[in-house]
Design an enzyme around this catalytic site. Structure first.
Site, PDB file in Angstrom:
ATOM      1  N   GLY A  33      21.233  14.942   3.089  1.00 27.20           N
ATOM      2  CA  GLY A  33      20.138  14.087   3.524  1.00 27.20           C
ATOM      3  C   GLY A  33      19.548  14.707   4.754  1.00 27.20           C
ATOM      4  O   GLY A  33      18.982  13.846   5.578  1.00 27.20           O
ATOM      5  N   ASN A 120      20.372   3.602  -3.390  1.00 20.91           N
ATOM      6  CA  ASN A 120      21.158   4.300  -2.672  1.00 20.91           C
ATOM      7  C   ASN A 120      22.573   4.479  -3.334  1.00 20.91           C
ATOM      8  O   ASN A 120      23.001   5.379  -3.218  1.00 20.91           O
ATOM      9  CB  ASN A 120      21.390   3.798  -1.158  1.00 20.91           C
ATOM     10  CG  ASN A 120      19.983   3.941  -0.288  1.00 20.91           C
ATOM     11  OD1 ASN A 120      19.164   4.611  -0.749  1.00 20.91           O
ATOM     12  ND2 ASN A 120      20.357   3.717   0.983  1.00 20.91           N
ATOM     13  N   ASP A 176      27.624   0.425  15.360  1.00 22.80           N
ATOM     14  CA  ASP A 176      28.027  -0.928  15.714  1.00 22.80           C
ATOM     15  C   ASP A 176      28.816  -0.659  17.096  1.00 22.80           C
ATOM     16  O   ASP A 176      28.637  -1.440  17.842  1.00 22.80           O
ATOM     17  CB  ASP A 176      28.875  -1.568  14.475  1.00 22.80           C
ATOM     18  CG  ASP A 176      28.252  -1.618  13.403  1.00 22.80           C
ATOM     19  OD1 ASP A 176      27.227  -1.769  13.289  1.00 22.80           O
ATOM     20  OD2 ASP A 176      29.045  -1.485  12.378  1.00 22.80           O
ATOM     21  N   HIS A 203      30.142  -3.208   7.826  1.00 27.43           N
ATOM     22  CA  HIS A 203      28.548  -2.551   8.505  1.00 27.43           C
ATOM     23  C   HIS A 203      27.647  -3.274   8.080  1.00 27.43           C
ATOM     24  O   HIS A 203      26.546  -2.510   7.631  1.00 27.43           O
ATOM     25  CB  HIS A 203      28.840  -0.975   8.351  1.00 27.43           C
ATOM     26  CG  HIS A 203      27.621  -0.471   9.015  1.00 27.43           C
ATOM     27  ND1 HIS A 203      27.631  -0.395  10.345  1.00 27.43           N
ATOM     28  CD2 HIS A 203      26.659   0.461   8.559  1.00 27.43           C
ATOM     29  CE1 HIS A 203      26.463   0.373  10.751  1.00 27.43           C
ATOM     30  NE2 HIS A 203      25.968   0.874   9.582  1.00 27.43           N
TER      31      HIS A 203
END
Length: 339
Positions: A33, A120, A176, A203
């Site tokens: 990606g 996804n 995070d 997450h």
């Protein structure tokens, strides 16, 4: 004269030894990606890392140009771009020590991470099948959302292929931690690079639990603690809104992905590294959970507990667990129900 020669020889020998050491320590890293909003800045940062000797950039389009651009950067590593044609995925993955996967569609205004699942999940499944075949021993760092579900998807695919090693599969939750460090630094009036907030859970939204009580000197009213906790949990929404539909958290996520990958590479090279990651875990009732982990030559060497929580933190943990377990199960069933 002889002293000068000896000095020059010693200096050159030291430099040569350093180069050899650097070369032996550098690894092949694949970014899947690599032409996207996260993938390009992530690839840029990895091209700058002395721990990366070979960088392969894979995507459905654009990666030959990305690699050509990166190769003009004067660092001691090479970048190669691959497309799906001509066994591009196999070439990108073969020999990789770490595979970082930011592939997938980004979040848009009003879209939750769960909304991303249908698209996804299929992308991650396909890419992990490639990893299972071409680099089964690589550490896989999954950024593609929803991470709470895509990591379990990856685990099931690897299990089906007979190559699952829980030490080698991680969900990247470093963003995070980066956000929590930034917000804590702002609250304390302190350099955020000196702060390391432990963030546990998952997450996505309320599954993200920053443990600000562990930060030395951190004091806040109930209202301030609630505000900074919720801001950490929904920091992604803040960026999506600010970009007015033009994108999601790409630059900060690329930085976080780079930090995570660098730490993994240090561990593979023999350093003892501790960082938070979303991994297979037995420290709660959830089969996957983000917590501090020790990284070493085999990837995740040890999943660490998170100790005693404050009543406030415990309330968030109790609240998150049903959601987290549902998101994990959704990922598992995406693979098992199709088999």
């Amino acid at each position: 004269m002889f002293a000068a020669v000896r000095h020059t020889f010693a200096k050159n020998s030291t430099q040569q030894a350093f180069r050899l050491m650097s070369t032996s320590a550098s690894k092949k890293v694949a970014v899947l990606g690599a032409a996207g909003g996260i993938g390009q800045p992530l690839s840029l940062l990895l091209k700058l890392s002395p721990l990366v000797g070979e960088l392969t950039c894979y995507d459905i389009q654009g990666t030959p140009g990305v690699a050509a651009d990166l190769n003009h950067i004067s660092t001691n590593s090479s970048a190669t771009g691959y497309l799906p044609d001509d066994d591009g995925l196999a070439k990108a993955l073969t020999g990789a020590s770490v595979v970082v996967i930011p592939a997938g569609v980004p979040r848009k205004p009003g879209m939750t991470r769960d909304d991303l699942f249908t698209i996804n999940a299929s992308i991650v499944k396909t890419l992990i099948e490639g990893c299972a075949e071409h680099c089964p021993e690589a550490v896989l760092a999954i950024i593609s959302n929803p991470v709470n579900s895509t990591v379990p998807i990856a685990a099931e695919v690897l299990k089906a292929k007979g190559v699952y090693d829980p030490r080698k599969l991680c969900g990247v939750t470093t963003l995070d931690v980066v956000r929590a460090n930034t917000f804590a630094g702002s609250h304390l009036g302190q350099d955020p690079s000196t702060i390391d907030v432990t963030v546990i859970g998952g997450h996505a939204g309320i599954t993200i639990l920053p443990l600000y009580s562990r930060v030395p000197g951190f004091k806040a009213t109930d209202e301030e603690l609630e505000a900074i906790t919720v801001r950490t949990q929904f920091g992604g929404d803040e960026v999506v809104k600010a970009k007015a539909g033009a994108g999601s958290a790409t630059l900060s996520m690329a930085y976080a992905g780079y930090v995570f990958t660098e730490q993994v590479l240090k561990g593979l090279n023999g350093e003892k590294i501790t960082q938070c990651a979303y991994v297979e875990s037995s420290i709660t009732d959830a089969p996957f959970f983000a917590s501090p982990c020790e990284f070493g030559p085999n990837g995740v060497e040890k999943v660490l507990g998170f100790g005693e929580l404050t009543p406030y933190e415990q309330s968030w943990l109790d609240k998150m667990m049903p959601d987290l377990q549902k998101q994990i199960q959704k990922g598992v069933e995406f693979v098992t129900k199709k088999e």
